[in-house]
Design a protein around this motif. Structure first.
Motif, PDB file in Angstrom:
ATOM      1  N   GLY A  98      -3.313  35.770  69.485  1.00  0.00           N
ATOM      2  CA  GLY A  98      -3.887  35.201  68.266  1.00  0.00           C
ATOM      3  C   GLY A  98      -3.811  36.233  67.153  1.00  0.00           C
ATOM      4  N   SER A  99      -3.708  35.785  65.910  1.00  0.00           N
ATOM      5  CA  SER A  99      -3.598  36.775  64.833  1.00  0.00           C
ATOM      6  C   SER A  99      -4.924  37.454  64.558  1.00  0.00           C
ATOM      7  CB  SER A  99      -3.024  36.141  63.565  1.00  0.00           C
ATOM      8  OG  SER A  99      -3.860  35.127  63.079  1.00  0.00           O
ATOM      9  N   ASP A 100      -6.031  36.851  64.992  1.00  0.00           N
ATOM     10  CA  ASP A 100      -7.317  37.531  64.869  1.00  0.00           C
ATOM     11  C   ASP A 100      -7.281  38.898  65.556  1.00  0.00           C
ATOM     12  OD1 ASP A 100      -8.563  35.476  63.457  1.00  0.00           O
ATOM     13  OD2 ASP A 100      -9.285  34.474  65.258  1.00  0.00           O
ATOM     14  N   THR A 139     -13.432  34.112  51.318  1.00  0.00           N
ATOM     15  CA  THR A 139     -12.195  34.258  52.073  1.00  0.00           C
ATOM     16  C   THR A 139     -12.489  34.017  53.547  1.00  0.00           C
ATOM     17  OG1 THR A 139     -10.223  35.655  52.365  1.00  0.00           O
ATOM     18  CG2 THR A 139     -12.352  36.787  52.470  1.00  0.00           C
ATOM     19  N   TYR A 140     -11.521  34.325  54.397  1.00  0.00           N
ATOM     20  CA  TYR A 140     -11.687  34.116  55.837  1.00  0.00           C
ATOM     21  C   TYR A 140     -12.908  34.902  56.347  1.00  0.00           C
ATOM     22  CZ  TYR A 140     -10.104  33.811  60.738  1.00  0.00           C
ATOM     23  OH  TYR A 140     -10.001  33.566  62.085  1.00  0.00           O
ATOM     24  N   GLY A 141     -13.820  34.194  57.017  1.00  0.00           N
ATOM     25  CA  GLY A 141     -15.091  34.782  57.417  1.00  0.00           C
ATOM     26  C   GLY A 141     -14.995  35.932  58.405  1.00  0.00           C
ATOM     27  N   PHE A 142     -13.873  36.043  59.069  1.00  0.00           N
ATOM     28  CA  PHE A 142     -13.747  37.080  60.087  1.00  0.00           C
ATOM     29  C   PHE A 142     -13.654  38.490  59.502  1.00  0.00           C
ATOM     30  CE2 PHE A 142     -12.662  35.721  64.607  1.00  0.00           C
ATOM     31  CZ  PHE A 142     -13.396  36.745  65.185  1.00  0.00           C
ATOM     32  N   TYR A 143     -13.183  38.607  58.243  1.00  0.00           N
ATOM     33  CA  TYR A 143     -13.009  39.958  57.681  1.00  0.00           C
ATOM     34  C   TYR A 143     -14.337  40.720  57.655  1.00  0.00           C
ATOM     35  CZ  TYR A 143      -8.690  37.749  55.948  1.00  0.00           C
ATOM     36  OH  TYR A 143      -7.518  37.056  55.832  1.00  0.00           O
ATOM     37  N   SER A 144     -15.397  40.029  57.229  1.00  0.00           N
ATOM     38  CA  SER A 144     -16.674  40.740  57.147  1.00  0.00           C
ATOM     39  C   SER A 144     -17.240  41.010  58.548  1.00  0.00           C
ATOM     40  CB  SER A 144     -17.678  39.970  56.291  1.00  0.00           C
ATOM     41  OG  SER A 144     -17.865  38.688  56.813  1.00  0.00           O
ATOM     42  N   LEU A 175      -6.199  40.472  52.104  1.00  0.00           N
ATOM     43  CA  LEU A 175      -6.107  39.212  51.360  1.00  0.00           C
ATOM     44  C   LEU A 175      -5.442  38.154  52.224  1.00  0.00           C
ATOM     45  CD1 LEU A 175      -4.859  40.616  47.935  1.00  0.00           C
ATOM     46  CD2 LEU A 175      -7.032  39.425  48.290  1.00  0.00           C
ATOM     47  N   ALA A 176      -6.032  36.989  52.265  1.00  0.00           N
ATOM     48  CA  ALA A 176      -5.362  35.850  52.898  1.00  0.00           C
ATOM     49  C   ALA A 176      -4.530  35.181  51.813  1.00  0.00           C
ATOM     50  CB  ALA A 176      -6.391  34.873  53.460  1.00  0.00           C
ATOM     51  N   ASN A 177      -3.272  34.902  52.109  1.00  0.00           N
ATOM     52  CA  ASN A 177      -2.399  34.244  51.137  1.00  0.00           C
ATOM     53  C   ASN A 177      -1.551  33.170  51.814  1.00  0.00           C
ATOM     54  OD1 ASN A 177      -1.534  34.136  48.363  1.00  0.00           O
ATOM     55  ND2 ASN A 177       0.452  34.778  49.121  1.00  0.00           N
ATOM     56  N   ALA A 191      -1.686  33.148  57.485  1.00  0.00           N
ATOM     57  CA  ALA A 191      -1.914  32.077  58.465  1.00  0.00           C
ATOM     58  C   ALA A 191      -1.398  30.722  57.964  1.00  0.00           C
ATOM     59  CB  ALA A 191      -3.406  31.989  58.804  1.00  0.00           C
ATOM     60  N   TYR A 192      -1.408  30.539  56.627  1.00  0.00           N
ATOM     61  CA  TYR A 192      -1.050  29.224  56.070  1.00  0.00           C
ATOM     62  C   TYR A 192       0.211  29.244  55.212  1.00  0.00           C
ATOM     63  CZ  TYR A 192      -5.806  28.401  57.571  1.00  0.00           C
ATOM     64  OH  TYR A 192      -6.943  28.315  58.318  1.00  0.00           O
ATOM     65  N   VAL A 193       0.971  30.317  55.307  1.00  0.00           N
ATOM     66  CA  VAL A 193       2.065  30.517  54.348  1.00  0.00           C
ATOM     67  C   VAL A 193       3.143  29.436  54.441  1.00  0.00           C
ATOM     68  CG1 VAL A 193       3.576  32.005  55.752  1.00  0.00           C
ATOM     69  CG2 VAL A 193       3.406  32.366  53.266  1.00  0.00           C
ATOM     70  N   TYR A 227       0.919  31.357  65.209  1.00  0.00           N
ATOM     71  CA  TYR A 227       1.412  30.075  65.722  1.00  0.00           C
ATOM     72  C   TYR A 227       0.347  28.985  65.634  1.00  0.00           C
ATOM     73  CZ  TYR A 227       5.713  31.739  68.096  1.00  0.00           C
ATOM     74  OH  TYR A 227       6.958  32.224  68.395  1.00  0.00           O
ATOM     75  N   SER A 228      -0.866  29.354  65.225  1.00  0.00           N
ATOM     76  CA  SER A 228      -1.993  28.431  65.374  1.00  0.00           C
ATOM     77  C   SER A 228      -1.952  27.234  64.438  1.00  0.00           C
ATOM     78  CB  SER A 228      -3.308  29.178  65.151  1.00  0.00           C
ATOM     79  OG  SER A 228      -3.508  30.122  66.162  1.00  0.00           O
ATOM     80  N   LYS A 229      -1.373  27.386  63.254  1.00  0.00           N
ATOM     81  CA  LYS A 229      -1.465  26.316  62.273  1.00  0.00           C
ATOM     82  C   LYS A 229      -0.108  25.601  62.163  1.00  0.00           C
ATOM     83  CE  LYS A 229      -5.532  28.262  61.786  1.00  0.00           C
ATOM     84  NZ  LYS A 229      -5.843  29.493  61.140  1.00  0.00           N
ATOM     85  N   SER A 230       0.840  26.215  61.479  1.00  0.00           N
ATOM     86  CA  SER A 230       2.115  25.531  61.228  1.00  0.00           C
ATOM     87  C   SER A 230       2.938  25.322  62.490  1.00  0.00           C
ATOM     88  CB  SER A 230       2.932  26.318  60.204  1.00  0.00           C
ATOM     89  OG  SER A 230       3.153  27.642  60.645  1.00  0.00           O
ATOM     90  N   ALA A 248      -2.512  28.233  72.330  1.00  0.00           N
ATOM     91  CA  ALA A 248      -1.713  29.230  73.067  1.00  0.00           C
ATOM     92  C   ALA A 248      -2.132  30.649  72.714  1.00  0.00           C
ATOM     93  CB  ALA A 248      -0.225  29.049  72.782  1.00  0.00           C
ATOM     94  N   ARG A 249      -2.810  30.832  71.587  1.00  0.00           N
ATOM     95  CA  ARG A 249      -3.247  32.142  71.100  1.00  0.00           C
ATOM     96  C   ARG A 249      -2.059  33.077  70.921  1.00  0.00           C
ATOM     97  NH1 ARG A 249      -5.711  31.292  68.506  1.00  0.00           N
ATOM     98  NH2 ARG A 249      -6.947  33.183  68.257  1.00  0.00           N
ATOM     99  N   LEU A 250      -1.335  32.919  69.861  1.00  0.00           N
ATOM    100  CA  LEU A 250      -0.188  33.780  69.607  1.00  0.00           C
ATOM    101  C   LEU A 250      -0.094  34.105  68.119  1.00  0.00           C
ATOM    102  CD1 LEU A 250       2.270  35.242  70.746  1.00  0.00           C
ATOM    103  CD2 LEU A 250       3.554  33.098  70.630  1.00  0.00           C
TER     104      LEU A 250
END
Ligand SMILES: *Cc1c(COP(=O)(O)O)cnc(C)c1O
Length: 354
Positions: A85-87, A108-113, A148-150, A181-183, A206-209, A215-217
């Protein structure tokens, strides 16, 4: 909490993922998963032999998958990192590069904090502009970890490549993470800039597009130096971070690029349709180029819309943060799912059930 937990962790507020309902069948527009399954070649690639081979450890170097990805993106294998996973990449990067502090937007994405808290990284939180765009100058010349998430989440608004380059080039002494993640749904990827800048880490998933959240990749592109740092942490925590099935599935998925491109195109098309329909109903909708919309209505509060839709079997994502509590984030599902969603919203809003 037990009495054994280290004091450092006792105040940690964990990330709260979107609901994954187990009993009722919802139309799930709350965690930005793809409405489409992975390509058929993925199912074909995982057979009896691969299941029997599960007795063996996975390849820690992910040789086949890395070669295929490098080939597809036209980069060298030494510039690619793969993760569970990208996390996991974000986790490693905060661990590795947060010593002098980190800078990221308020929305932004809550995981950063969460990662910043986890590693005791001093976080400078930069507010987005009033229109939810990123204040680019506020991220220049920081020379510490910039994240930055972009496109950004949950706004869906993207920066252009020249703006990204401005931020990267003005922070030569800090790592700049661009979380893409959403590019694939309509923004420009910065991964080619990793050939020019040794401080840029571009993170993808791989999670979105690619329809493979389960699969967590995740994967990343960067200069050899950064990749070797990430490898060092991987080999110090979990060398087999990507399991055998995921490596096989992830490699197979890259064979069918047409299917992938077609899914991204369909989702972008549906997004534009739903955006227009919501605007017709008076919603304020950001110009998202991701696989979700971020919208608010003057006629109903964000939390009320969320609960009214949930009662109708539709899950969307509501955030409590003060600045965005009037909004909801709506994943773009299939056209059929979105028609059901729009009908429900019309009924809730126009029907005056509010
Ligand atoms: C979904 C998401 C991720 C995490 O993706 P995984 O690869 O599933 O861990 C990372 N960043 C952003 C902005 C996301 O929305």
């Amino acid at each position: 909490m037990s009495r054994f937990l280290s004091e450092k962790l006792s105040a940690l507020e964990a990330y709260v993922p979107g609901e994954q309902p187990k009993i009722k069948r919802y139309i799930k527009l709350n965690t930005n998963e793809s409405p489409y399954p992975p390509p058929k070649c993925v199912a074909d690639a995982v057979g009896r032999q691969e299941i029997e081979d599960l007795r063996l450890y996975s390849d820690p170097e992910c040789t086949a998958l890395k070669a295929k990805l490098a080939d597809l993106y036209g980069v060298k294998e030494k510039n690619v990192f793969l993760s569970n996973g990208s996390d996991e990449i974000l986790n490693f990067a905060f661990m590795a590069y947060g010593e002098n502090g980190a800078v990221f937007p308020d929305i932004t994405y809550g995981f950063y904090s969460v990662f910043a808290d986890l590693y005791g990284v001093n976080a400078e939180i930069v507010p987005l502009n009033d229109d939810f765009t990123v204040d680019i100058n506020a991220f220049c010349g920081k020379n510490r970890l910039v994240v930055l998430a972009n496109p950004n989440a949950p706004t869906g608004i993207a920066l252009g490549l020249s703006e990204i380059e401005k931020i990267v080039s003005s922070n030569p002494d800090g790592v700049v993470i661009i979380d893409e993640a959403y590019v694939d749904f309509g923004a420009q990827s910065a991964y080619k800039l990793t050939e020019k800048y040794d401080n840029l880490l571009v993170v993808e998933t791989y999670s979105k597009s690619r329809s493979m959240a389960g699969a967590r990749l995740g994967f990343a592109f960067a200069d050899e130096g950064i990749i070797s740092d990430l490898e060092r942490i991987k080999y110090s925590t979990n060398p087999y971070n990507i399991n055998r099935i995921t490596q096989i599935a992830g490699t197979a998925a890259l064979v069918n690029q047409e299917y992938f491109n077609e899914n991204c195109r369909k989702i972008a098309e549906t997004r534009e349709y739903v955006k227009e329909e919501l605007r017709k109903m008076g919603f304020k909708v950001t110009d998202s180029v991701a696989n979700f919309l971020f919208a608010k209505s003057d006629k109903i509060s964000g939390s009320k819309l969320y609960t009214s839709l949930k009662e109708r079997g539709i899950l969307i994502r509501h955030f409590e943060a003060e600045r965005i509590k009037d909004y909801n984030r709506i994943t773009v599902g299939s056209r059929e799912e979105m028609e059901i969603f729009l009908d429900a919203v019309r009924e809730i809003i126009i029907g005056g059930i509010v």
